[in-house]
Design an enzyme around this catalytic site. Structure first.
Site, PDB file in Angstrom:
ATOM      1  N   LYS A   9       0.831  -1.209   0.000  1.00 55.11           N
ATOM      2  CA  LYS A   9       0.000   0.000   0.000  1.00 55.11           C
ATOM      3  C   LYS A   9       0.869   1.265   0.000  1.00 55.11           C
ATOM      4  CE  LYS A   9      -3.889  -2.250   2.320  1.00 55.11           C
ATOM      5  NZ  LYS A   9      -4.896  -2.086   3.405  1.00 55.11           N
ATOM      6  N   TYR A  49     -12.581  -2.161  -3.455  1.00 57.89           N
ATOM      7  CA  TYR A  49     -13.062  -2.239  -2.068  1.00 57.89           C
ATOM      8  C   TYR A  49     -14.588  -2.151  -1.981  1.00 57.89           C
ATOM      9  CZ  TYR A  49      -8.395  -2.125   0.058  1.00 57.89           C
ATOM     10  OH  TYR A  49      -7.125  -2.443   0.474  1.00 57.89           O
ATOM     11  N   ASN A 112      -2.060   0.118   6.975  1.00 59.30           N
ATOM     12  CA  ASN A 112      -1.560  -1.165   7.480  1.00 59.30           C
ATOM     13  C   ASN A 112      -0.639  -1.899   6.478  1.00 59.30           C
ATOM     14  OD1 ASN A 112      -3.528  -1.987   5.708  1.00 59.30           O
ATOM     15  ND2 ASN A 112      -4.643  -3.267   7.158  1.00 59.30           N
ATOM     16  N   HIS A 115      -2.158  -5.440   1.790  1.00 57.19           N
ATOM     17  CA  HIS A 115      -3.467  -6.094   1.660  1.00 57.19           C
ATOM     18  C   HIS A 115      -3.243  -7.565   1.349  1.00 57.19           C
ATOM     19  CE1 HIS A 115      -7.525  -7.033   0.334  1.00 57.19           C
ATOM     20  NE2 HIS A 115      -6.961  -7.646  -0.694  1.00 57.19           N
ATOM     21  N   GLU A 126      -9.684 -10.703  -7.122  1.00 55.48           N
ATOM     22  CA  GLU A 126      -8.768  -9.582  -6.886  1.00 55.48           C
ATOM     23  C   GLU A 126      -7.565  -9.635  -7.831  1.00 55.48           C
ATOM     24  OE1 GLU A 126      -9.898  -8.915  -2.177  1.00 55.48           O
ATOM     25  OE2 GLU A 126      -7.869  -9.565  -2.697  1.00 55.48           O
TER      26      GLU A 126
END
Ligand code: CMP
Length: 137
Positions: A9, A49, A112, A115, A126
């Site tokens: 990310k 998302y 975080n 993913h 995905e």
């Protein structure tokens, strides 16, 4: 062999730890079958998302995921989904096990670092979000 979709990310790249994180993924036995460096458009992040669109954090999540470049990777390993989730640790880094990628590097439940897909079915969807089957080596 199974596949999972990983994304490094924007906070991972901002911290310049993408090399370390990729090495940790390789050392854990994953093979990188597809890899890109991209900046997500809002439309692409919203679609990716979509399952979270009713959640209160959805718009902040889309904003964060489009704030800088990301590195999606298609990873392969036996038991890839579960083993990768074990490697990265809980979504909330405060709850992540010692030694996991999120425990080591993440600042918050939103920022975080990485993913990971949560099921084989979602992994396939995905991976298809970012890669054509012909892009997978
Ligand atoms: P990820 O594994 O990419 O899946 C959904 C993301 O939404 C998650 O990592 C976090 O970045 C974010 N997220 C999940 N729960 C929360 C929350 N309670 N508050 C803010 N962001 C969240």
């Amino acid at each position: 062999m199974n596949r999972t979709l990983a994304i490094l990310k924007p906070d991972c790249l901002e911290k310049k730890i993408q090399g370390k994180v990729i090495q940790q993924i390789i050392d854990a036995g994953f093979t990188i079958k597809g890899m890109r460096l991209i900046k997500l458009t809002p439309e692409s992040a919203q679609k990716f998302y979509e399952v979270h669109k009713e959640r209160p954090f959805y718009s902040a999540l889309v904003e964060y995921m489009t704030s800088g470049p990301v590195i999606p990777m298609a990873l392969e390993k036996e038991n890839a989904v579960a083993d990768y989730r074990k490697l990265i640790g809980a979504t909330n880094p405060e709850k992540a096990d010692e030694g996991t990628i999120r425990k080591l590097y993440a600042d918050s439940i939103e920022r975080n670092i990485v993913h990971g897909s949560d099921s084989d079915e979602n992994a396939a969807k995905e991976i298809a979000h970012f890669f054509n089957e012909s892009d997978i080596v």
